[in-house]
Design a protein around this motif. Structure first.
Motif, PDB file in Angstrom:
ATOM      1  N   LEU A 147       0.830  -1.200   0.000  1.00  0.00           N
ATOM      2  CA  LEU A 147       0.000   0.000   0.000  1.00  0.00           C
ATOM      3  C   LEU A 147       0.871   1.259   0.000  1.00  0.00           C
ATOM      4  N   PRO A 148       0.360   2.315  -0.619  1.00  0.00           N
ATOM      5  CA  PRO A 148       1.074   3.585  -0.522  1.00  0.00           C
ATOM      6  C   PRO A 148       1.017   4.079   0.920  1.00  0.00           C
ATOM      7  N   PRO A 149       2.011   4.865   1.354  1.00  0.00           N
ATOM      8  CA  PRO A 149       2.056   5.313   2.761  1.00  0.00           C
ATOM      9  C   PRO A 149       0.821   6.107   3.171  1.00  0.00           C
ATOM     10  N   GLU A 150       0.213   6.838   2.222  1.00  0.00           N
ATOM     11  CA  GLU A 150      -0.986   7.603   2.567  1.00  0.00           C
ATOM     12  C   GLU A 150      -2.149   6.692   2.940  1.00  0.00           C
ATOM     13  N   LYS A 151      -2.282   5.588   2.258  1.00  0.00           N
ATOM     14  CA  LYS A 151      -3.350   4.638   2.564  1.00  0.00           C
ATOM     15  C   LYS A 151      -3.100   3.972   3.922  1.00  0.00           C
ATOM     16  N   SER A 152      -1.837   3.575   4.121  1.00  0.00           N
ATOM     17  CA  SER A 152      -1.488   2.971   5.412  1.00  0.00           C
ATOM     18  C   SER A 152      -1.737   3.963   6.551  1.00  0.00           C
ATOM     19  N   ARG A 153      -1.370   5.233   6.288  1.00  0.00           N
ATOM     20  CA  ARG A 153      -1.610   6.273   7.291  1.00  0.00           C
ATOM     21  C   ARG A 153      -3.081   6.334   7.691  1.00  0.00           C
ATOM     22  N   ASP A 154      -3.951   6.359   6.710  1.00  0.00           N
ATOM     23  CA  ASP A 154      -5.383   6.481   6.998  1.00  0.00           C
ATOM     24  C   ASP A 154      -5.880   5.326   7.851  1.00  0.00           C
ATOM     25  N   ILE A 155      -5.381   4.109   7.556  1.00  0.00           N
ATOM     26  CA  ILE A 155      -5.835   2.929   8.309  1.00  0.00           C
ATOM     27  C   ILE A 155      -5.353   2.999   9.767  1.00  0.00           C
ATOM     28  N   ILE A 156      -4.059   3.336   9.936  1.00  0.00           N
ATOM     29  CA  ILE A 156      -3.490   3.354  11.285  1.00  0.00           C
ATOM     30  C   ILE A 156      -4.094   4.487  12.123  1.00  0.00           C
ATOM     31  N   LEU A 157      -4.156   5.692  11.521  1.00  0.00           N
ATOM     32  CA  LEU A 157      -4.665   6.834  12.285  1.00  0.00           C
ATOM     33  C   LEU A 157      -6.128   6.675  12.655  1.00  0.00           C
ATOM     34  N   ALA A 158      -6.878   5.888  11.896  1.00  0.00           N
ATOM     35  CA  ALA A 158      -8.321   5.775  12.119  1.00  0.00           C
ATOM     36  C   ALA A 158      -8.666   4.913  13.324  1.00  0.00           C
ATOM     37  N   HIS A 159      -7.719   4.057  13.781  1.00  0.00           N
ATOM     38  CA  HIS A 159      -8.132   3.067  14.795  1.00  0.00           C
ATOM     39  C   HIS A 159      -8.523   3.725  16.120  1.00  0.00           C
ATOM     40  N   GLY A 160      -7.888   4.856  16.472  1.00  0.00           N
ATOM     41  CA  GLY A 160      -8.271   5.529  17.709  1.00  0.00           C
ATOM     42  C   GLY A 160      -9.672   6.113  17.632  1.00  0.00           C
ATOM     43  N   PHE A 161      -9.968   6.818  16.552  1.00  0.00           N
ATOM     44  CA  PHE A 161     -11.286   7.426  16.379  1.00  0.00           C
ATOM     45  C   PHE A 161     -12.364   6.348  16.246  1.00  0.00           C
ATOM     46  N   GLN A 162     -12.064   5.303  15.450  1.00  0.00           N
ATOM     47  CA  GLN A 162     -13.039   4.219  15.264  1.00  0.00           C
ATOM     48  C   GLN A 162     -13.305   3.481  16.581  1.00  0.00           C
ATOM     49  N   GLY A 163     -12.242   3.311  17.373  1.00  0.00           N
ATOM     50  CA  GLY A 163     -12.425   2.651  18.666  1.00  0.00           C
ATOM     51  C   GLY A 163     -13.322   3.455  19.580  1.00  0.00           C
ATOM     52  N   ALA A 164     -13.114   4.782  19.606  1.00  0.00           N
ATOM     53  CA  ALA A 164     -13.963   5.653  20.430  1.00  0.00           C
ATOM     54  C   ALA A 164     -15.412   5.582  20.001  1.00  0.00           C
ATOM     55  N   GLN A 165     -15.631   5.540  18.676  1.00  0.00           N
ATOM     56  CA  GLN A 165     -16.998   5.451  18.162  1.00  0.00           C
ATOM     57  C   GLN A 165     -17.645   4.120  18.545  1.00  0.00           C
TER      58      GLN A 165
END
Length: 707
Positions: free
Chosen positions: A557-575
């Motif tokens: 994956l391009p780093p931007e795609k990987s970034r989106d997946i990794i950064l999202a886990h905190g927000f998704q977990g809170a939701q």
């Protein structure tokens, strides 16, 4: 609802909300107790039949009956007499003067026939005797008596004088009181008549003179008597209308005396006694002042949480007062002290779990005092000390038996202990009291003590979820329940991301030990760690701890795609946690445990292709850690992953790594929005090094066995 409450808090501020809450609590307390201190009044009219039996609710003095009793005893005081021995000499002197006047009248010149005539001598003698005739006794000598005395020779006259003086000295040498004068005069008259020394023609005159000479010589000492009367009056105990005394029986006519007693006891509708109201106002004022002091000195550092704790305390006080009101309303239908059924430990349990030990102790004292005022079994509006002590002992027993790691099952055990304390107090109450109790009464009181203890636990368990939901509080019991591995979300993490589950356990151990070392909430940190990475269950294979026997998908994956997946886990977990209605503190851990940290690996990888790439696009959305617990979790999360990837970790390597990670986060400003200090960070680093050394210690290489 919570957002609206937060807006109100931000607008008014901590101090205003606390003062308003204290004021409302005081008003509720005053309103609940005012009926109990006022006492009962009755619509009573003169000369009508009473519709019920009325007893006095207090002990008051009856001034009219007290005065009547004083007058009665004062009238019974015997006068104090004083013997005056000079009176005898005075009376003898009067007799001597009398005969001197007679002799003077007889001593007129012989050649003065006019002066020596009987009429002239009598007239002259009358002038001399005027003072004696007008005195209090009044000497009443007739002209014939004076003529007979003037006719006596001087020696005979002297004999009569001496005899009268001797009799006077004899009779007046003994005490003579006013009421005895008539008797003594009769006796002296009889003695004169029997005495042959008195010529027959002057006997009547001698009798008159003798009777004149007898006067009281033992007189009332007015000053001493008045002093004795005053002493007797002062010694009279006030006549009182006693508490519980029947003032009027049902069907009895209310006469003036009964009505007067009802007025004295303040039990007619026209009367309003302001003293109990003033006393209650002072009680509420002192109680609320102490409550403000207790809550202001709470160990909680967040003003918002202090306010929440105060609101919890106010709600618990309100619920307790409502239960008391219920018992007060139905108590009149029982012959027993129904107050012993009151759940003694309810307030203490809830406040201990939600607001701390200090607040719980004070609330228990306040509730026991309020119960002592409201739940009276006597006729008077006074403090019922046995009920107050009963609730105080039961409440304190629960507070000091509750432990931080106690669950609902533990709460039930504490309820049994409280029931035992209640029954011990009931035993004291029954043994110390002078009243004889029947077996049915004894059975009732012990049963009430048992019910009180069990009811305390049952109501506490039932009410705690409502308090937690309404005030957004997270109790120790709730945290323990959330830490149960059978919780659906924990099972989801375990089943779908076993690597993340193990990582969470390791982070939890580090965070718990570190929080406990600096006085933060270790249990909250531990439970928060269990759930902090639940967002990884959305795409578990993209996180390295779950990549077992599979390639790293980020390589494709391009780093931007990987970034989106990794950064999202905190927000998704809170939701996800919000969706499952998890406590806000746990949601905050999921949202804040990375703060606004930079995702360095993918940032530098992406920058190779785009040198002008903005760093902010590769940072977590935050917010930064807001509490000490989340700041420590932030360190522990980064540290555990870093140490796990180390080859042959040693104590020195671990220490350098811990220092580097903490230093990096400090420089990155991740701890700017929480109140953790550098001293506390130093302690945290030491504890984490010690914990990691224990986990990754070097194993001893044992020698191989030889056959």
């Amino acid at each position: 609802m919570r957002q609206r409450a937060q807006k109100i808090f931000d607008k008014l501020g901590y101090r205003k909300i606390m003062l308003v809450a204290i004021l409302l609590t005081g008003l509720i307390l005053y309103a609940a107790l005012v009926e109990s201190v006022q006492g009962n009044t009755y619509d009573i009219n003169l000369f009508q039949l009473s519709s019920e039996t009325i007893r006095s609710e207090k002990t008051v003095e009856d001034p009219i009956k007290t005065e009547l009793e004083k007058q009665r005893l004062a009238e019974e005081v015997a006068p104090s007499y004083q013997f005056i021995d000079e009176i005898a000499a005075n009376q003898v002197a009067l007799i001597e003067s009398l005969f001197g006047y007679i002799l003077d009248a007889k001593a007129a010149p012989e050649n003065d026939k006019e002066q020596r005539s009987p009429d002239a001598m009598i007239s002259h003698l009358r002038e001399d005797l005027r003072l004696m005739e007008t005195s209090e006794n009044g000497l009443r000598l007739t002209d014939d008596m004076l003529r007979s005395l003037l006719a006596l020779p001087d020696d005979s006259l002297l004999t009569v004088q001496q005899q009268l003086e001797a009799l006077m000295e004899t009779y007046l040498s003994e005490p003579v009181r006013t009421e005895e004068v008539a008797r003594i005069r009769t006796e002296i008259e009889q003695d004169i008549r029997r005495n042959e020394q008195f010529p027959d023609n002057v006997v009547q005159a001698a009798v008159t003179i003798g009777r004149f000479g007898i006067i009281p010589n033992e007189l009332v000492n007015e000053e001493l008597t008045a002093s004795q009367v005053e002493q007797v009056r002062n010694s009279v105990e006030p006549t009182r209308i006693l508490q519980g005394q029947v003032l009027v029986q049902e069907g009895q006519v209310v006469d003036r005396e009964v009505y007067r007693q009802l007025e004295l006891a303040g039990m007619t509708e026209e009367q309003l006694d302001y003293k109990p109201l003033l006393g209650l106002f002072i009680f509420v004022l002192v109680a609320m002042g102490l409550l403000l002091a207790v809550m202001s000195r709470s160990k909680t550092e967040s003003e918002r949480k202090k306010t929440t704790e105060l609101l919890v305390v106010a709600a618990v006080i309100g619920i307790s007062l409502a239960l008391m009101k219920l018992l007060y309303a139905v108590g009149g239908n029982f012959d027993f002290v129904i107050a012993f059924i009151f759940p003694t430990a309810l307030a203490g349990m809830i406040v201990r779990l939600l607001a701390g030990e200090r607040a719980a102790v004070y609330v228990t004292i306040l509730i026991s005092a309020a119960a002592g005022i409201m739940l009276q079994s006597s006729y008077s509006a006074s403090l019922q000390i046995d009920v107050a002590l009963y609730i105080l002992f039961g409440g304190l027993a629960a507070i000091y038996l509750i432990e931080q790691d106690g669950g609902r099952g533990r709460l039930l055990q504490i309820s049994l202990a409280v029931a035992l304390v209640n029954m011990l107090f009931v035993a004291i109450y029954l043994l110390i009291g002078q009243t004889q109790y029947s077996w049915s009464e004894i059975g009732f009181y012990f049963t009430a003590a048992l019910v009180s203890g069990l009811l305390s636990g049952a109501l506490a368990i039932g009410l705690l979820p409502f308090f937690e939901s309404a005030f957004g509080l997270l109790s120790t019991m709730r945290l323990i329940e959330l830490s149960n591995p059978n919780h659906p979300l924990l099972k989801k993490i375990l089943m779908e991301t076993p690597g993340t589950y193990h990582h969470s356990l390791m982070v939890a151990n580090l965070a718990d030990a570190s929080c406990e070392a600096i006085g933060a909430n270790g249990l909250l940190a531990r439970v928060g760690c269990y759930y902090h990475d639940i967002g990884k269950t959305k795409q578990p294979q993209f996180f390295i701890e779950n990549q077992v026997n599979i390639g790293n998908p980020h390589d494709r994956l391009p780093p931007e795609k990987s970034r989106d997946i990794i950064l999202a886990h905190g927000f998704q977990g809170a939701q996800m946690l919000k969706k499952h209605k998890m406590p806000q503190e746990i949601v905050d851990v999921a949202a804040q445990h990375h703060g606004t940290s930079l995702l360095k690996f993918f940032y530098y990888k992406a920058k190779e292709n785009n040198p002008d790439l903005e760093e902010a696009s590769f940072r977590y959305r935050g917010p930064k850690p807001q509490t000490k617990e989340i700041a420590i979790i932030c360190i522990a999360d980064s540290l555990e992953a870093a140490v796990r990837s180390m080859k042959e970790p040693t104590s020195e390597k671990i220490k350098k790594l811990v220092d580097a990670i903490v230093e990096d986060k400090l420089k990155d400003g991740q701890f700017e929005e929480c109140d953790i200090s550098l001293k506390e960070l130093k302690t945290v680093k030491a504890v984490m090094c010690e914990t990691l050394n224990g986990i990754f210690h070097s194993r001893i290489e044992y020698p191989k066995e030889t056959n």
